[in-house]
Scaffold this motif. Structure first.
Motif, PDB file in Angstrom:
ATOM      1  N   LEU A  13       0.818  -1.206   0.000  1.00  0.00           N
ATOM      2  CA  LEU A  13       0.000   0.000   0.000  1.00  0.00           C
ATOM      3  C   LEU A  13       0.857   1.262   0.000  1.00  0.00           C
ATOM      4  O   LEU A  13       0.478   2.280  -0.586  1.00  0.00           O
ATOM      5  CB  LEU A  13      -0.949   0.002   1.197  1.00  0.00           C
ATOM      6  CG  LEU A  13      -2.063  -1.045   1.176  1.00  0.00           C
ATOM      7  CD1 LEU A  13      -2.816  -1.053   2.507  1.00  0.00           C
ATOM      8  CD2 LEU A  13      -3.033  -0.785   0.027  1.00  0.00           C
ATOM      9  N   THR A  14       2.016   1.212   0.648  1.00  0.00           N
ATOM     10  CA  THR A  14       2.868   2.404   0.711  1.00  0.00           C
ATOM     11  C   THR A  14       3.535   2.707  -0.631  1.00  0.00           C
ATOM     12  O   THR A  14       4.138   3.769  -0.786  1.00  0.00           O
ATOM     13  CB  THR A  14       3.961   2.253   1.788  1.00  0.00           C
ATOM     14  OG1 THR A  14       4.757   1.094   1.507  1.00  0.00           O
ATOM     15  CG2 THR A  14       3.357   2.132   3.172  1.00  0.00           C
ATOM     16  N   ARG A  15       3.436   1.810  -1.600  1.00  0.00           N
ATOM     17  CA  ARG A  15       3.963   2.102  -2.937  1.00  0.00           C
ATOM     18  C   ARG A  15       3.045   3.036  -3.710  1.00  0.00           C
ATOM     19  O   ARG A  15       3.427   3.577  -4.744  1.00  0.00           O
ATOM     20  CB  ARG A  15       4.154   0.802  -3.731  1.00  0.00           C
ATOM     21  CG  ARG A  15       5.187  -0.155  -3.148  1.00  0.00           C
ATOM     22  CD  ARG A  15       5.550  -1.232  -4.161  1.00  0.00           C
ATOM     23  NE  ARG A  15       6.434  -2.233  -3.575  1.00  0.00           N
ATOM     24  CZ  ARG A  15       6.054  -3.459  -3.212  1.00  0.00           C
ATOM     25  NH1 ARG A  15       4.792  -3.829  -3.375  1.00  0.00           N
ATOM     26  NH2 ARG A  15       6.910  -4.314  -2.697  1.00  0.00           N
ATOM     27  N   LEU A  16       1.828   3.217  -3.218  1.00  0.00           N
ATOM     28  CA  LEU A  16       0.878   4.109  -3.871  1.00  0.00           C
ATOM     29  C   LEU A  16       1.205   5.561  -3.521  1.00  0.00           C
ATOM     30  O   LEU A  16       1.651   5.845  -2.410  1.00  0.00           O
ATOM     31  CB  LEU A  16      -0.545   3.782  -3.411  1.00  0.00           C
ATOM     32  CG  LEU A  16      -1.043   2.384  -3.768  1.00  0.00           C
ATOM     33  CD1 LEU A  16      -2.282   2.059  -2.960  1.00  0.00           C
ATOM     34  CD2 LEU A  16      -1.319   2.289  -5.259  1.00  0.00           C
ATOM     35  N   VAL A  70       1.562  12.856 -12.354  1.00  0.00           N
ATOM     36  CA  VAL A  70       1.759  13.957 -11.406  1.00  0.00           C
ATOM     37  C   VAL A  70       0.420  14.326 -10.760  1.00  0.00           C
ATOM     38  O   VAL A  70       0.339  14.588  -9.555  1.00  0.00           O
ATOM     39  CB  VAL A  70       2.387  15.181 -12.107  1.00  0.00           C
ATOM     40  CG1 VAL A  70       2.371  16.397 -11.186  1.00  0.00           C
ATOM     41  CG2 VAL A  70       3.821  14.864 -12.531  1.00  0.00           C
ATOM     42  N   SER A  71      -0.648  14.344 -11.568  1.00  0.00           N
ATOM     43  CA  SER A  71      -1.964  14.679 -11.020  1.00  0.00           C
ATOM     44  C   SER A  71      -2.448  13.634 -10.022  1.00  0.00           C
ATOM     45  O   SER A  71      -3.270  13.925  -9.155  1.00  0.00           O
ATOM     46  CB  SER A  71      -2.984  14.822 -12.153  1.00  0.00           C
ATOM     47  OG  SER A  71      -3.357  13.568 -12.677  1.00  0.00           O
ATOM     48  N   LEU A  72      -1.927  12.404 -10.144  1.00  0.00           N
ATOM     49  CA  LEU A  72      -2.294  11.344  -9.206  1.00  0.00           C
ATOM     50  C   LEU A  72      -1.503  11.427  -7.902  1.00  0.00           C
ATOM     51  O   LEU A  72      -1.798  10.714  -6.948  1.00  0.00           O
ATOM     52  CB  LEU A  72      -2.064   9.969  -9.847  1.00  0.00           C
ATOM     53  CG  LEU A  72      -3.035   9.568 -10.962  1.00  0.00           C
ATOM     54  CD1 LEU A  72      -2.588   8.266 -11.600  1.00  0.00           C
ATOM     55  CD2 LEU A  72      -4.455   9.436 -10.434  1.00  0.00           C
ATOM     56  N   GLY A  73      -0.488  12.296  -7.884  1.00  0.00           N
ATOM     57  CA  GLY A  73       0.258  12.473  -6.645  1.00  0.00           C
ATOM     58  C   GLY A  73       1.730  12.129  -6.701  1.00  0.00           C
ATOM     59  O   GLY A  73       2.449  12.301  -5.715  1.00  0.00           O
ATOM     60  N   TYR A  74       2.203  11.624  -7.841  1.00  0.00           N
ATOM     61  CA  TYR A  74       3.630  11.326  -7.969  1.00  0.00           C
ATOM     62  C   TYR A  74       4.409  12.603  -8.254  1.00  0.00           C
ATOM     63  O   TYR A  74       3.907  13.505  -8.937  1.00  0.00           O
ATOM     64  CB  TYR A  74       3.871  10.314  -9.098  1.00  0.00           C
ATOM     65  CG  TYR A  74       3.341   8.932  -8.817  1.00  0.00           C
ATOM     66  CD1 TYR A  74       4.031   8.060  -7.973  1.00  0.00           C
ATOM     67  CD2 TYR A  74       2.144   8.498  -9.368  1.00  0.00           C
ATOM     68  CE1 TYR A  74       3.540   6.787  -7.709  1.00  0.00           C
ATOM     69  CE2 TYR A  74       1.645   7.230  -9.110  1.00  0.00           C
ATOM     70  CZ  TYR A  74       2.357   6.386  -8.278  1.00  0.00           C
ATOM     71  OH  TYR A  74       1.862   5.128  -8.005  1.00  0.00           O
ATOM     72  N   LYS A  75       5.636  12.678  -7.763  1.00  0.00           N
ATOM     73  CA  LYS A  75       6.487  13.812  -8.045  1.00  0.00           C
ATOM     74  C   LYS A  75       6.945  13.744  -9.502  1.00  0.00           C
ATOM     75  O   LYS A  75       7.086  12.659 -10.068  1.00  0.00           O
ATOM     76  CB  LYS A  75       7.701  13.810  -7.112  1.00  0.00           C
ATOM     77  CG  LYS A  75       7.333  13.997  -5.644  1.00  0.00           C
ATOM     78  CD  LYS A  75       8.575  13.977  -4.761  1.00  0.00           C
ATOM     79  CE  LYS A  75       8.194  14.165  -3.301  1.00  0.00           C
ATOM     80  NZ  LYS A  75       9.376  14.123  -2.409  1.00  0.00           N
ATOM     81  N   PRO A  76       7.184  14.909 -10.146  1.00  0.00           N
ATOM     82  CA  PRO A  76       7.590  14.914 -11.562  1.00  0.00           C
ATOM     83  C   PRO A  76       8.788  14.018 -11.860  1.00  0.00           C
ATOM     84  O   PRO A  76       8.792  13.297 -12.863  1.00  0.00           O
ATOM     85  CB  PRO A  76       7.909  16.390 -11.822  1.00  0.00           C
ATOM     86  CG  PRO A  76       7.021  17.127 -10.871  1.00  0.00           C
ATOM     87  CD  PRO A  76       6.990  16.278  -9.626  1.00  0.00           C
ATOM     88  N   THR A  77       9.801  14.059 -10.987  1.00  0.00           N
ATOM     89  CA  THR A  77      10.984  13.228 -11.226  1.00  0.00           C
ATOM     90  C   THR A  77      10.638  11.742 -11.126  1.00  0.00           C
ATOM     91  O   THR A  77      11.148  10.921 -11.886  1.00  0.00           O
ATOM     92  CB  THR A  77      12.099  13.558 -10.223  1.00  0.00           C
ATOM     93  OG1 THR A  77      11.567  13.477  -8.886  1.00  0.00           O
ATOM     94  CG2 THR A  77      12.641  14.963 -10.462  1.00  0.00           C
ATOM     95  N   GLU A  78       9.742  11.399 -10.180  1.00  0.00           N
ATOM     96  CA  GLU A  78       9.335  10.006 -10.019  1.00  0.00           C
ATOM     97  C   GLU A  78       8.500   9.555 -11.210  1.00  0.00           C
ATOM     98  O   GLU A  78       8.661   8.438 -11.718  1.00  0.00           O
ATOM     99  CB  GLU A  78       8.543   9.837  -8.728  1.00  0.00           C
ATOM    100  CG  GLU A  78       8.210   8.390  -8.389  1.00  0.00           C
ATOM    101  CD  GLU A  78       7.481   8.253  -7.064  1.00  0.00           C
ATOM    102  OE1 GLU A  78       7.375   7.114  -6.580  1.00  0.00           O
ATOM    103  OE2 GLU A  78       7.017   9.276  -6.528  1.00  0.00           O
ATOM    104  N   ALA A  79       7.600  10.432 -11.679  1.00  0.00           N
ATOM    105  CA  ALA A  79       6.771  10.103 -12.833  1.00  0.00           C
ATOM    106  C   ALA A  79       7.638   9.863 -14.064  1.00  0.00           C
ATOM    107  O   ALA A  79       7.407   8.919 -14.830  1.00  0.00           O
ATOM    108  CB  ALA A  79       5.776  11.227 -13.100  1.00  0.00           C
ATOM    109  N   SER A  80       8.643  10.718 -14.249  1.00  0.00           N
ATOM    110  CA  SER A  80       9.546  10.573 -15.390  1.00  0.00           C
ATOM    111  C   SER A  80      10.301   9.248 -15.326  1.00  0.00           C
ATOM    112  O   SER A  80      10.461   8.548 -16.336  1.00  0.00           O
ATOM    113  CB  SER A  80      10.533  11.742 -15.427  1.00  0.00           C
ATOM    114  OG  SER A  80      11.429  11.611 -16.505  1.00  0.00           O
TER     115      SER A  80
END
Length: 203
Positions: free
Chosen positions: A110-113, A167-177
């Protein structure tokens, strides 16, 4: 209360979609689980909905399956879980996967979300355990119309849209990339996001 909408899918811009119903375009937000199940633009769809009324806006959320909507409604009753985080949870795993995490006390998964820390994950496990006995065997309810994936757009455009959606789901831009790295050949924006989320949950 608007409980279900049937009409023509006009466009998807994850996490948003627009459905035309007799000339009225309903803009709705949805999880990636629902978005990847949608047919292409111009096809007919029937979606379960949940309406949230705030002082500054009326927000409509769309779901491909009634069970997904039921889980969304249960999630937003948990202290500290709002609609945005509930959609992020549903984007990262389907109902069956979430049920398994809760019943097996799998806090780590769950913490991976995005937006779910250890305390929030523990709260979800405790508060949700007794809330879904009737979802143990969810039935898939197919969308009306063609269920083929959306028509792919250009690689760079799809990649940029996928990153913006994450990013809109809550991930940071660097993480999304980083999640999308190497997924340019997946095709549509929705396919890229689905693959990125699967990669993130795998580890």
């Amino acid at each position: 209360m608007i409980g279900r909408i049937t009409g023509t899918l006009l466009e998807t811009q994850p996490p948003w979609l627009v459905v035309d119903v007799n000339g009225v375009g309903y803009e709705m937000e949805a999880s990636m689980t629902t978005l990847v199940a949608l047919p292409g633009a111009g096809e007919r769809v029937s979606l379960y909905t949940h309406l949230t009324v705030r002082d500054d806006a009326h927000l409509l959320y769309a779901f491909a399956r009634e069970q997904e909507r039921a889980l969304f409604r249960a999630l937003i009753k948990v202290n500290g879980i709002g609609p945005k985080l509930a959609l992020a949870i549903l984007s990262g795993m389907d109902e069956d996967a979430f049920i398994r995490c809760v019943m097996e006390d799998d806090v780590k998964a769950l913490t991976r979300l995005p937006g779910v820390g250890k305390k929030t994950a523990e709260r979800l496990v405790i508060e949700m355990r007794d809330r879904f006995p009737h979802w143990q065997h969810p039935d898939s309810l197919p969308l009306e119309g063609n269920t083929q994936p959306s028509t792919p757009v250009s690689g760079k455009t799809a990649l940029a849209d996928a990153e913006a959606a994450l990013v809109s789901l809550g991930y940071k831009p660097t993480e999304a990339s980083r999640m999308l790295s190497g997924l340019e050949d997946e095709g549509s924006t929705e396919a890229m996001i689905k693959a990125a989320l699967a990669r993130r949950m795998a580890g």
